[in-house]
Write an enzyme that holds these catalytic residues in place. Structure first.
Site, mmCIF file in Angstrom:
data_model
loop_
_atom_site.group_PDB
_atom_site.id
_atom_site.type_symbol
_atom_site.label_atom_id
_atom_site.label_comp_id
_atom_site.label_asym_id
_atom_site.label_seq_id
_atom_site.Cartn_x
_atom_site.Cartn_y
_atom_site.Cartn_z
ATOM 1 C CD GLU A 1 82.733 73.617 94.582
ATOM 2 O OE1 GLU A 1 82.316 74.731 94.976
ATOM 3 O OE2 GLU A 1 82.158 72.954 93.697
ATOM 4 C CB CYS B 1 80.081 75.320 88.650
ATOM 5 S SG CYS B 1 81.343 76.561 88.951
ATOM 6 C CB ALA C 1 55.582 91.570 107.461
ATOM 7 C CB ALA D 1 43.640 98.044 111.816
ATOM 8 C CB SER E 1 49.607 98.283 107.819
ATOM 9 O OG SER E 1 50.196 99.127 106.846
ATOM 10 N NE ARG F 1 62.209 95.637 100.522
ATOM 11 C CZ ARG F 1 61.577 96.774 100.825
ATOM 12 N NH1 ARG F 1 62.268 97.900 100.948
ATOM 13 N NH2 ARG F 1 60.281 96.781 101.009
ATOM 14 C CG ASP G 1 51.424 99.350 101.824
ATOM 15 O OD1 ASP G 1 50.388 99.886 102.279
ATOM 16 O OD2 ASP G 1 51.711 98.161 101.993
ATOM 17 N NE ARG H 1 65.222 102.591 103.349
ATOM 18 C CZ ARG H 1 64.067 102.219 102.796
ATOM 19 N NH1 ARG H 1 63.948 102.117 101.487
ATOM 20 N NH2 ARG H 1 63.028 101.943 103.554
ATOM 21 C CB ALA I 1 46.990 89.403 101.237
#
Lengths: 345, 345
Positions: B55, B82, B159, B168, B173, B189, B205, B212, B274
């Protein structure tokens, strides 16, 4: 007078126009016709095997030409005009008969259809190869490879969920993909010469493997059906209704290719299952992929592709087929990717 | 005089305009301003938490209004204005202060920000709810559900390769996805309040989990980092550099959600691995998915999603987010799908 810049621009247009067709038994080919001042007056492309070649398509768009006009025209084509009478007559003769003044082509034809440039020259028509044929070679890089390897052009179809499953653990798989995806895949079947599946898929899914229209009618052209594998097949298979199928009692992709060559199949579609598709992918024999993805996560069941990869560097890399007008599409609720292997460096 | 047809058309435009924003801690909202004859003179939308509401965005596009003009104007908005002072002031007050003549809104606000319509009426401004708010409810159906369930809006990022592998077999990865995909994911992010990963991902990882820019600079707003799981974490974790992270010693998604609520995180991004992503998907807590796909077939390794599915009917079904301007995109060589769960029937 046609300038080099005009010829280069025409080749660019011809390459783009080529993408309206479908690669298969024949490569993508595009053509342009320029007038005496180098202006573009017609384009043409080859839709696929059984359809007019790009040069003839472009000539048809011009209609009947009088000899004085025709003699001033320049034909620009991405591939050397053919000198071969197949399902269509030789293009070199059609160009000469139309009285076109000169021809510029990119890639020289090294297949059984070669000799078109020489034929044109024998009829008094200058036929010149472009100095740079890299883009035109890239357009059909996998098709040229298939000819060099003396084998059919091979299309692999994957139909999967977002998480690349092709069924649930209990084997349920109908229907993961949308009606629109299945209709698109029937269009693929109607374009190819042969379809290959494995014996397990033949027994478990028991597909007819016929090419059908959206309303269930058979397409005019039906593919020859090949079943690969050593499992004994029941007599009641759906694909056994009607003519035109056989079992190839092997697990070796090269045996399948030899048989496809004997049968004269210029374009082979691999429909699965995962073992058969993966064998062709692993042997770098997938010249293009159609990957249909339905928007669901199954989370278990068989994966669409299984390879003996151990590290990421061994992965098989593709790219969206940039020559195609349809490399990424929505099909109903699904998406479809048309991919080709990355050219070897 | 503004007709019902003009109001309905304006609501349609407001719903479309809403899609320029991003759902998250706040829902998608769009607004239109009509003049006294019912002509559209401004649109506005809410880009996301911390940005002006729809608005106010629409009012700003009109500039300063004199009272006589403003009194003839109609505001049409997809959600009740609101009545809440958060990072921005209350919209109901802004509308009244601008002197807008009447307000029509679709979905009535039942969150802590409710009461806007009542406030407007107390200021003498007719505020009317559309009889049919189905499309406006559908626009944010999962956001409303997240509020009903008193939890953050939850985005799950996947991803993966074309065959839905995230590594693999040897664990390699980096990098499956393209720089453009990774840059897009950094934009996610920067929009969320918190990011969640599992302890295994944190150890293996060892991501920084910072948001960034393309050239490696930190975005102004950084997400709070949550690590879920019972594995002991080393002190040298990359994400432990700087403030704003904690481990939640649980495998239970509901424990994570309780903690996120305590922390006031309105929008949570699940980055994996996962096991964590699958736990949220299985519990139907994924309000949207961003699925980045790199054009490669790995053929082995971990799948992006693993669920205790046994039959296809149990699969989790999604659709491309039709409200979004970016539901299917090419990101470099990759593709990106933005999906939301199918609404329950």
């Amino acid at each position: 007078m046609v300038t080099t810049q005009q010829l280069d621009a025409a080749l660019g247009t011809a390459l783009e126009t080529a993408g309206r067709g479908h690669r298969g038994a024949n490569p993508l080919v595009g053509a342009c016709i320029l007038d005496g001042d180098g202006n573009l007056i017609a384009t043409g492309y080859h839709l696929g095997a059984g359809h007019p070649h790009a040069e003839v398509d472009a000539l048809r768009r011009l209609g009947k030409l009088d000899p004085a006009t025709a003699g001033k025209l320049t034909m620009v084509v991405t591939l050397e005009p053919c000198n071969h009478t197949g399902r269509t007559g030789p293009c070199a003769k059609a160009i000469a008969d139309a009285g076109i003044g000169q021809v510029h082509y990119a890639v020289s034809d090294r297949t059984a259809a070669s000799g078109g440039a020489q034929y044109l020259r024998s009829r008094g028509i200058p036929a010149t190869q472009f100095a740079d044929d890299a883009a035109a070679r890239a357009l059909n890089h996998r098709w040229f490879l298939s000819k060099e390897q003396d084998r059919p052009f091979i299309t692999v179809k994957l139909a999967q969920s977002l998480d690349a499953r092709i069924n649930a653990p209990d084997g349920t798989s109908q229907w993961i993909t949308s009606p629109e995806s299945r209709n698109h895949a029937h269009g693929l079947r109607a374009r190819v010469d042969g379809i290959l599946i494995g014996t397990n898929t033949a027994v478990i899914d028991n597909p007819r493997l016929s090419a059908r229209t959206r309303d269930g009618q058979l397409h005019g052209k039906q593919p020859y059906r090949l079943v690969m594998g050593q499992r004994e097949l029941p007599e009641s298979l759906a694909l056994a209704e009607g003519d035109g199928w056989e079992q190839i009692n092997t697990h070796d992709v090269h045996t399948v290719i030899r048989r496809a060559n004997e049968l004269g199949l210029g374009h082979l579609l691999i429909e699965g299952g995962a073992t058969v598709a993966s064998a062709f992918i692993e042997a770098d024999l997938a010249d293009e992929l159609y990957c249909y993805q339905a928007p669901l996560l199954i989370g278990a069941g068989s994966s669409s592709v299984n390879l003996p990869t151990t590290t990421l560097g061994q992965a098989h890399r593709y790219r969206l087929d940039s020559s195609s007008n349809e490399s990424l599409a929505r099909l109903g609720d699904d998406i479809m990717l048309h991919l080709e292997p990355l050219p070897s460096a």
